[in-house]
Motif scaffolding. Structure first.
Motif, PDB file in Angstrom:
ATOM      1  N   ASP A 185      -1.620  22.848  -5.961  1.00 40.99           N
ATOM      2  CA  ASP A 185      -2.357  24.066  -6.324  1.00 40.99           C
ATOM      3  C   ASP A 185      -2.952  24.786  -5.126  1.00 40.99           C
ATOM      4  OD1 ASP A 185      -3.779  25.716  -8.518  1.00 40.99           O
ATOM      5  OD2 ASP A 185      -5.426  25.061  -7.219  1.00 40.99           O
ATOM      6  N   SER A 186      -3.537  24.026  -4.200  1.00 44.55           N
ATOM      7  CA  SER A 186      -4.341  24.670  -3.149  1.00 44.55           C
ATOM      8  C   SER A 186      -3.878  24.384  -1.743  1.00 44.55           C
ATOM      9  CB  SER A 186      -5.812  24.245  -3.294  1.00 44.55           C
ATOM     10  OG  SER A 186      -6.291  24.537  -4.587  1.00 44.55           O
ATOM     11  N   GLY A 187      -2.824  23.608  -1.574  1.00 43.31           N
ATOM     12  CA  GLY A 187      -2.300  23.382  -0.237  1.00 43.31           C
ATOM     13  C   GLY A 187      -2.798  22.102   0.404  1.00 43.31           C
ATOM     14  N   PRO A 188      -2.279  21.788   1.602  1.00 38.26           N
ATOM     15  CA  PRO A 188      -2.571  20.499   2.240  1.00 38.26           C
ATOM     16  C   PRO A 188      -4.013  20.326   2.686  1.00 38.26           C
ATOM     17  CG  PRO A 188      -1.274  21.910   3.698  1.00 38.26           C
ATOM     18  CD  PRO A 188      -1.310  22.589   2.377  1.00 38.26           C
ATOM     19  N   VAL A 189      -4.676  21.425   3.104  1.00 41.55           N
ATOM     20  CA  VAL A 189      -6.056  21.291   3.602  1.00 41.55           C
ATOM     21  C   VAL A 189      -6.980  20.819   2.485  1.00 41.55           C
ATOM     22  CG1 VAL A 189      -8.006  22.499   4.607  1.00 41.55           C
ATOM     23  CG2 VAL A 189      -5.693  23.036   5.386  1.00 41.55           C
ATOM     24  N   THR A 190      -6.901  21.502   1.340  1.00 41.11           N
ATOM     25  CA  THR A 190      -7.726  21.095   0.202  1.00 41.11           C
ATOM     26  C   THR A 190      -7.353  19.698  -0.268  1.00 41.11           C
ATOM     27  OG1 THR A 190      -7.895  23.409  -0.495  1.00 41.11           O
ATOM     28  CG2 THR A 190      -8.467  21.736  -2.117  1.00 41.11           C
ATOM     29  N   ALA A 191      -6.050  19.384  -0.255  1.00 40.42           N
ATOM     30  CA  ALA A 191      -5.612  18.054  -0.669  1.00 40.42           C
ATOM     31  C   ALA A 191      -6.208  16.977   0.242  1.00 40.42           C
ATOM     32  CB  ALA A 191      -4.092  17.970  -0.665  1.00 40.42           C
ATOM     33  N   LEU A 192      -6.280  17.239   1.543  1.00 40.49           N
ATOM     34  CA  LEU A 192      -6.882  16.273   2.464  1.00 40.49           C
ATOM     35  C   LEU A 192      -8.377  16.108   2.193  1.00 40.49           C
ATOM     36  CD1 LEU A 192      -5.106  17.175   5.831  1.00 40.49           C
ATOM     37  CD2 LEU A 192      -4.769  15.129   4.436  1.00 40.49           C
TER      38      LEU A 192
END
Length: 278
Positions: A185-192
């Motif tokens: 949904d929000s990309g790798p930065v948010t996932a991290l």
């Protein structure tokens, strides 16, 4: 809880499908432009291999689904039986236990009664502590999901709550699902960031909540927990994973009480009743 989770997922399936497609395209672009520098031919080959694996295992998935559907009646029957038995266990549990103790030799009655009641208290303490720890895990991870506007925040928090009933492994796996949804949904930065939140909550659980809330009554070595979960999964799947750790805790208490060489200060109720029986 399961009903709410399923309903939320059903309502959000169209949005999740769209986000998933977008996430897959982002991953493909990263594989091309990232450090791997994969070509279109290599990507197509890997996709074709994955598709071939799915096609080759379709029969296995289908047979599993048919087997599950065929056992639906058995599951419903078993559920009704569990509810019926639970009612009488709650109403007459103490009488049933005293009856079972009276079947044993007189010399062993007090020891078995003591071990059984202590084991029951261990199970009660385990369930209460697990519910509290699971709730704290769900709230902690859920706050981050809501703060970063991750879709399905409530269902994912509920999934974390249910997964926490499997010690060590369950909450980590359910938290991994939240990380994957955040990635799509929000990309790798948010996932991290969500991954860091999941790891942080797990560290607080393992080093603070578990020792503080569980206490000495249900304290088990981590190796015993991991081996118990693995054995439970092999023997009975998800049900085995749920039941294995409380079963080990109960058996641990029972064995310790039975091995202890002591005489109770006051004979337990079961022994008194047994001694008055003709």
């Amino acid at each position: 809880t399961l009903t709410l989770v399923v309903n939320e997922f059903i309502r959000g399936v169209p949005e999740l499908s769209e986000k998933s497609s977008e996430g897959v395209r982002q991953i493909q672009n990263w594989l091309k432009t990232g450090p791997l520098h994969l070509s279109d031919t290599q990507l197509d080959r890997y996709i074709d291999e994955a598709q071939a694996w799915i096609n080759n295992n379709t029969s296995r998935f289908t047979s599993g689904a048919l087997s599950t559907a065929a056992t639906l009646a058995e599951v419903l029957t078993g559920t009704l039986l569990v509810l019926f038995a639970t009612f009488f266990f709650l109403r007459d549990g103490n009488r049933i236990w005293r009856f079972l103790v009276r079947l044993l030799p007189v010399a062993a009655r007090w020891k078995v009664d003591d071990a059984g009641r202590a084991s029951w208290q261990t199970l009660v303490a385990y369930v209460r502590a697990t519910v509290l720890v699971a709730f704290i895990d769900a709230v902690g991870i859920g706050i981050f999901l809501v703060a970063f506007d991750i879709p399905f925040a409530f269902p994912l928090a509920a999934l974390v709550f249910l997964g926490a009933f499997i010690p060590i492994v369950g909450a980590a796996l359910s938290g991994g699902v939240a990380v994957l949804v955040a990635l799509v949904d929000s990309g790798p930065v948010t996932a991290l960031i969500i991954l860091g939140a999941v790891i942080g909550v797990q560290q607080i659980e393992g080093h603070v909540l578990q020792p503080l809330i569980m206490g000495r009554a249900v304290a088990l070595h981590p190796l015993a927990v991991i081996i118990g979960i693995a054995a439970g999964v092999v023997l009975a799947g998800i049900t085995g994973a749920l039941v294995s750790v409380p079963l080990i805790a109960v058996l641990n208490t029972a064995v310790r009480r039975l091995a202890a060489r002591r005489v109770p200060d006051t004979p337990p109720d079961a022994v008194v009743v047994a001694s008055q029986a003709p």
